[in-house]
Design a protein around this motif. Sequence first.
Motif, PDB file in Angstrom:
ATOM      1  N   HIS A  55     -42.928 -28.327 -35.160  1.00 41.34           N
ATOM      2  CA  HIS A  55     -44.129 -27.593 -34.750  1.00 41.34           C
ATOM      3  C   HIS A  55     -45.346 -28.492 -34.548  1.00 41.34           C
ATOM      4  O   HIS A  55     -46.462 -27.984 -34.406  1.00 41.34           O
ATOM      5  CB  HIS A  55     -44.439 -26.505 -35.775  1.00 41.34           C
ATOM      6  N   ILE A  56     -45.147 -29.792 -34.536  1.00 39.46           N
ATOM      7  CA  ILE A  56     -46.251 -30.720 -34.285  1.00 39.46           C
ATOM      8  C   ILE A  56     -46.107 -31.262 -32.866  1.00 39.46           C
ATOM      9  O   ILE A  56     -45.061 -31.774 -32.490  1.00 39.46           O
ATOM     10  CB  ILE A  56     -46.283 -31.842 -35.331  1.00 39.46           C
ATOM     11  N   ARG A  57     -47.168 -31.099 -32.103  1.00 41.87           N
ATOM     12  CA  ARG A  57     -47.172 -31.504 -30.695  1.00 41.87           C
ATOM     13  C   ARG A  57     -47.795 -32.893 -30.569  1.00 41.87           C
ATOM     14  O   ARG A  57     -48.782 -33.202 -31.229  1.00 41.87           O
ATOM     15  CB  ARG A  57     -47.992 -30.478 -29.907  1.00 41.87           C
ATOM     16  N   THR A  58     -47.218 -33.710 -29.715  1.00 36.10           N
ATOM     17  CA  THR A  58     -47.799 -35.010 -29.392  1.00 36.10           C
ATOM     18  C   THR A  58     -48.511 -34.890 -28.047  1.00 36.10           C
ATOM     19  O   THR A  58     -47.915 -34.471 -27.057  1.00 36.10           O
ATOM     20  CB  THR A  58     -46.718 -36.100 -29.324  1.00 36.10           C
ATOM     21  N   VAL A  59     -49.795 -35.251 -28.045  1.00 36.76           N
ATOM     22  CA  VAL A  59     -50.602 -35.207 -26.826  1.00 36.76           C
ATOM     23  C   VAL A  59     -50.896 -36.653 -26.424  1.00 36.76           C
ATOM     24  O   VAL A  59     -51.670 -37.341 -27.095  1.00 36.76           O
ATOM     25  CB  VAL A  59     -51.920 -34.434 -27.046  1.00 36.76           C
ATOM     26  N   PRO A  60     -50.262 -37.135 -25.338  1.00 35.79           N
ATOM     27  CA  PRO A  60     -50.474 -38.526 -24.938  1.00 35.79           C
ATOM     28  C   PRO A  60     -51.884 -38.755 -24.371  1.00 35.79           C
ATOM     29  O   PRO A  60     -52.473 -37.864 -23.758  1.00 35.79           O
ATOM     30  CB  PRO A  60     -49.406 -38.769 -23.871  1.00 35.79           C
ATOM     31  N   ASP A  61     -52.389 -39.966 -24.644  1.00 32.73           N
ATOM     32  CA  ASP A  61     -53.659 -40.426 -24.077  1.00 32.73           C
ATOM     33  C   ASP A  61     -54.858 -39.539 -24.435  1.00 32.73           C
ATOM     34  O   ASP A  61     -55.755 -39.330 -23.624  1.00 32.73           O
ATOM     35  CB  ASP A  61     -53.543 -40.575 -22.549  1.00 32.73           C
ATOM     36  N   TRP A  62     -54.866 -39.040 -25.675  1.00 29.27           N
ATOM     37  CA  TRP A  62     -56.015 -38.255 -26.123  1.00 29.27           C
ATOM     38  C   TRP A  62     -56.413 -38.679 -27.520  1.00 29.27           C
ATOM     39  O   TRP A  62     -55.531 -38.830 -28.369  1.00 29.27           O
ATOM     40  CB  TRP A  62     -55.684 -36.752 -26.119  1.00 29.27           C
ATOM     41  N   PRO A  63     -57.643 -38.955 -27.838  1.00 32.11           N
ATOM     42  CA  PRO A  63     -58.843 -38.759 -27.023  1.00 32.11           C
ATOM     43  C   PRO A  63     -59.141 -39.913 -26.067  1.00 32.11           C
ATOM     44  O   PRO A  63     -60.058 -39.804 -25.254  1.00 32.11           O
ATOM     45  CB  PRO A  63     -59.958 -38.625 -28.059  1.00 32.11           C
ATOM     46  N   VAL A  64     -58.386 -40.998 -26.181  1.00 34.49           N
ATOM     47  CA  VAL A  64     -58.566 -42.139 -25.271  1.00 34.49           C
ATOM     48  C   VAL A  64     -57.180 -42.602 -24.804  1.00 34.49           C
ATOM     49  O   VAL A  64     -56.171 -42.347 -25.467  1.00 34.49           O
ATOM     50  CB  VAL A  64     -59.325 -43.307 -25.958  1.00 34.49           C
ATOM     51  N   PRO A  65     -57.120 -43.295 -23.677  1.00 35.84           N
ATOM     52  CA  PRO A  65     -55.819 -43.793 -23.199  1.00 35.84           C
ATOM     53  C   PRO A  65     -55.115 -44.651 -24.254  1.00 35.84           C
ATOM     54  O   PRO A  65     -55.745 -45.432 -24.960  1.00 35.84           O
ATOM     55  CB  PRO A  65     -56.189 -44.629 -21.971  1.00 35.84           C
ATOM     56  N   GLY A  66     -53.798 -44.435 -24.373  1.00 33.60           N
ATOM     57  CA  GLY A  66     -52.982 -45.196 -25.311  1.00 33.60           C
ATOM     58  C   GLY A  66     -52.764 -44.522 -26.654  1.00 33.60           C
ATOM     59  O   GLY A  66     -51.882 -44.903 -27.403  1.00 33.60           O
ATOM     60  N   VAL A  67     -53.565 -43.508 -26.977  1.00 33.56           N
ATOM     61  CA  VAL A  67     -53.419 -42.804 -28.251  1.00 33.56           C
ATOM     62  C   VAL A  67     -52.424 -41.663 -28.080  1.00 33.56           C
ATOM     63  O   VAL A  67     -52.487 -40.900 -27.109  1.00 33.56           O
ATOM     64  CB  VAL A  67     -54.781 -42.256 -28.743  1.00 33.56           C
ATOM     65  N   GLN A  68     -51.510 -41.548 -29.038  1.00 33.73           N
ATOM     66  CA  GLN A  68     -50.570 -40.424 -29.107  1.00 33.73           C
ATOM     67  C   GLN A  68     -51.097 -39.480 -30.189  1.00 33.73           C
ATOM     68  O   GLN A  68     -50.818 -39.666 -31.365  1.00 33.73           O
ATOM     69  CB  GLN A  68     -49.159 -40.921 -29.478  1.00 33.73           C
ATOM     70  N   PHE A  69     -51.859 -38.483 -29.787  1.00 33.69           N
ATOM     71  CA  PHE A  69     -52.493 -37.579 -30.737  1.00 33.69           C
ATOM     72  C   PHE A  69     -51.470 -36.609 -31.318  1.00 33.69           C
ATOM     73  O   PHE A  69     -50.721 -35.976 -30.578  1.00 33.69           O
ATOM     74  CB  PHE A  69     -53.621 -36.792 -30.051  1.00 33.69           C
ATOM     75  N   ARG A  70     -51.424 -36.474 -32.639  1.00 39.23           N
ATOM     76  CA  ARG A  70     -50.523 -35.540 -33.329  1.00 39.23           C
ATOM     77  C   ARG A  70     -51.289 -34.253 -33.606  1.00 39.23           C
ATOM     78  O   ARG A  70     -52.189 -34.222 -34.442  1.00 39.23           O
ATOM     79  CB  ARG A  70     -49.987 -36.136 -34.629  1.00 39.23           C
ATOM     80  N   ASP A  71     -50.930 -33.223 -32.893  1.00 42.16           N
ATOM     81  CA  ASP A  71     -51.645 -31.952 -32.912  1.00 42.16           C
ATOM     82  C   ASP A  71     -50.910 -30.944 -33.790  1.00 42.16           C
ATOM     83  O   ASP A  71     -49.785 -30.549 -33.493  1.00 42.16           O
ATOM     84  CB  ASP A  71     -51.753 -31.442 -31.469  1.00 42.16           C
TER      85      ASP A  71
END
Length: 182
Positions: free
Chosen positions: A12-28
């Motif tokens: 249930h954890i989503r990975t959002v690529p390039d957020w908040p800056v390019p290169g970051v894999q945000f764990r939502d």
Amino acid sequence: MSADILTELRRHIRTVPDWPVPGVQFRDITPLLAEPAAFKLMIDALAARYEAMRPELIAGLEARGFIIGAALAYRLGVGFMPIRKKGKLPHECIEESYLLEYGSATVEAHVDALRPGQRVVLVDDLIASGGTMGAGARLLQRLGAELLECAAVIDLPALRGSQQLREAGLPVFALLEYALDE
């Protein structure tokens, strides 16, 4: 904790690529929060860890730490203390500044948010660089808390935040770890 529980939380954890800056894999974690059974599983897993430690207060870091921390405090039958970004609390505050990957920030808490000696668990959704968690921990210590542990749903150990927190003498726990490339 069982591998089945951890697998279910990860699902249930989503990975959002390039957020908040390019290169970051945000764990939502918002999909985890939106799914009642997964949200309950997460809170129950944290509660199982902290019931024996008998905290008197859960402190949550703005903003997702509020959601997790308030639910955990309710589940444990203890109080909740918000630690907010500077300028958001209406009463006399103490503050603690820290560095971010791309700047600096300040968190604050009311001066009377806890009683000296109270047993506190500090909660947030994620440990990356450790800056926010470290500032929250220092703030709690300045208020006289007995900090039981810094807790998160996710740790990104490659960013060394949890390691830096441990090197500063802080106990750290996370339900899940993610490599930067997964």
